[in-house]
Design an enzyme around this catalytic site. Structure first.
Site, PDB file in Angstrom:
ATOM      1  CE  LYS A   1      -3.282   3.407   3.558  1.00  0.00           C
ATOM      2  NZ  LYS A   1      -4.486   2.952   4.317  1.00  0.00           N
TER       3      LYS A   1
ATOM      4  CE  LYS B   1      -3.686  -1.999   2.860  1.00  0.00           C
ATOM      5  NZ  LYS B   1      -4.529  -1.711   4.047  1.00  0.00           N
TER       6      LYS B   1
HETATM    7  N1  C2G Z   1     -13.225   4.448   6.466  1.00  0.00           N
HETATM    8  C1  C2G Z   1     -14.449   5.118   6.586  1.00  0.00           C
HETATM    9  N2  C2G Z   1     -14.456   6.459   6.713  1.00  0.00           N
HETATM   10  C2  C2G Z   1     -13.293   7.164   6.733  1.00  0.00           C
HETATM   11  C3  C2G Z   1     -12.065   6.489   6.630  1.00  0.00           C
HETATM   12  C4  C2G Z   1     -12.052   5.110   6.496  1.00  0.00           C
HETATM   13  O1  C2G Z   1     -15.529   4.490   6.575  1.00  0.00           O
HETATM   14  N3  C2G Z   1     -13.354   8.518   6.857  1.00  0.00           N
HETATM   15  C5  C2G Z   1     -13.255   2.993   6.309  1.00  0.00           C
HETATM   16  C6  C2G Z   1     -12.617   2.528   4.997  1.00  0.00           C
HETATM   17  O2  C2G Z   1     -13.561   2.636   3.933  1.00  0.00           O
HETATM   18  C7  C2G Z   1     -12.251   1.082   5.324  1.00  0.00           C
HETATM   19  C8  C2G Z   1     -11.919   1.136   6.829  1.00  0.00           C
HETATM   20  O3  C2G Z   1     -12.482   2.373   7.329  1.00  0.00           O
HETATM   21  O4  C2G Z   1     -13.378   0.236   5.119  1.00  0.00           O
HETATM   22  C9  C2G Z   1     -10.423   1.114   7.098  1.00  0.00           C
HETATM   23  O5  C2G Z   1      -9.844   2.204   6.391  1.00  0.00           O
HETATM   24  P1  C2G Z   1      -8.272   2.124   6.037  1.00  0.00           P
HETATM   25  O6  C2G Z   1      -7.519   1.828   7.261  1.00  0.00           O
HETATM   26  O7  C2G Z   1      -7.938   3.316   5.189  1.00  0.00           O
HETATM   27  O8  C2G Z   1      -8.266   0.793   5.124  1.00  0.00           O
HETATM   28  P2  C2G Z   1      -7.535   0.606   3.722  1.00  0.00           P
HETATM   29  O9  C2G Z   1      -6.158   1.164   3.774  1.00  0.00           O
HETATM   30  O10 C2G Z   1      -8.478   1.083   2.688  1.00  0.00           O
HETATM   31  O11 C2G Z   1      -7.341  -1.002   3.671  1.00  0.00           O
HETATM   32  O12 C2G Z   1      -7.790  -5.358   1.947  1.00  0.00           O
HETATM   33  C10 C2G Z   1      -8.478  -4.151   2.243  1.00  0.00           C
HETATM   34  C11 C2G Z   1      -7.522  -3.121   2.774  1.00  0.00           C
HETATM   35  O13 C2G Z   1      -6.775  -3.633   3.868  1.00  0.00           O
HETATM   36  C12 C2G Z   1      -8.286  -1.867   3.178  1.00  0.00           C
END
Ligand code: C2G
Length: 134
Positions: free
Chosen positions: A47, A45
């Site tokens: 990140k 990612k």
């Molecule tokens: N999320 C949300 N609202 C936000 C930020 C995040 O609803 N303002 C949700 C995202 O849509 C996701 C979850 O919180 O469903 C986790 O977000 P992230 O940690 O950014 O996850 P991500 O990096 O998208 O990883 O295999 C799938 C990945 O691991 C998802």
């Protein structure tokens, strides 16, 4: 018992994540979170997380909606996770809309995308913090 699974990095943990986890739990009785490992975040990612996997796991395990936290080591473990943990429902925020529809064909799980909490994100937090520091 209806089992739900969702995945993410959850760093820095904020109320948008909590909103997602709360609504995901409403789809069942038991919520599993596949938490992205530090290696997966960095290699796949791009990140660099602020908190380590262990710290992010500790935070998630303290959330009332979360019943189990498992490591997410890669993109391809979702089918086996759903099978191994007998998951009924897969939930993700709708920034992933459509990306995991294949799971409904490859497993018996229902795939649900929930609206994100629009105004909050980790990058927004970092921007605001930078603005407020001298
Ligand atoms: N999320 C949300 N609202 C936000 C930020 C995040 O609803 N303002 C949700 C995202 O849509 C996701 C979850 O919180 O469903 C986790 O977000 P992230 O940690 O950014 O996850 P991500 O990096 O998208 O990883 O295999 C799938 C990945 O691991 C998802």
């Amino acid at each position: 018992m209806k089992r739900v699974i969702t995945y993410g990095t959850f760093d820095l943990l904020h109320y948008g994540h909590i909103n997602l986890l709360k609504r995901a739990k409403e789809h069942g009785d038991y919520l599993i979170v596949g938490l992205s490992t530090d290696e997966f975040n960095w290699n796949e990612k791009g990140k660099k997380t602020y908190f380590s996997f262990e710290k992010r796991k500790q935070l998630l395990e303290a959330i009332r909606y979360v019943d189990l936290v498992i490591p997410e080591n890669g993109w391809d473990q979702k089918v086996t996770d759903i099978q191994n943990y007998h998951v009924d429902t897969f939930v993700m925020g709708n920034d992933w809309e459509g990306k995991f529809d294949f799971l409904a064909n490859d497993t018996n799980a229902e795939v649900i995308y929930l609206p994100r909490t629009p105004e909050i994100s980790t990058s927004q937090i970092k921007q605001d913090l930078n603005k407020h520091t001298k």
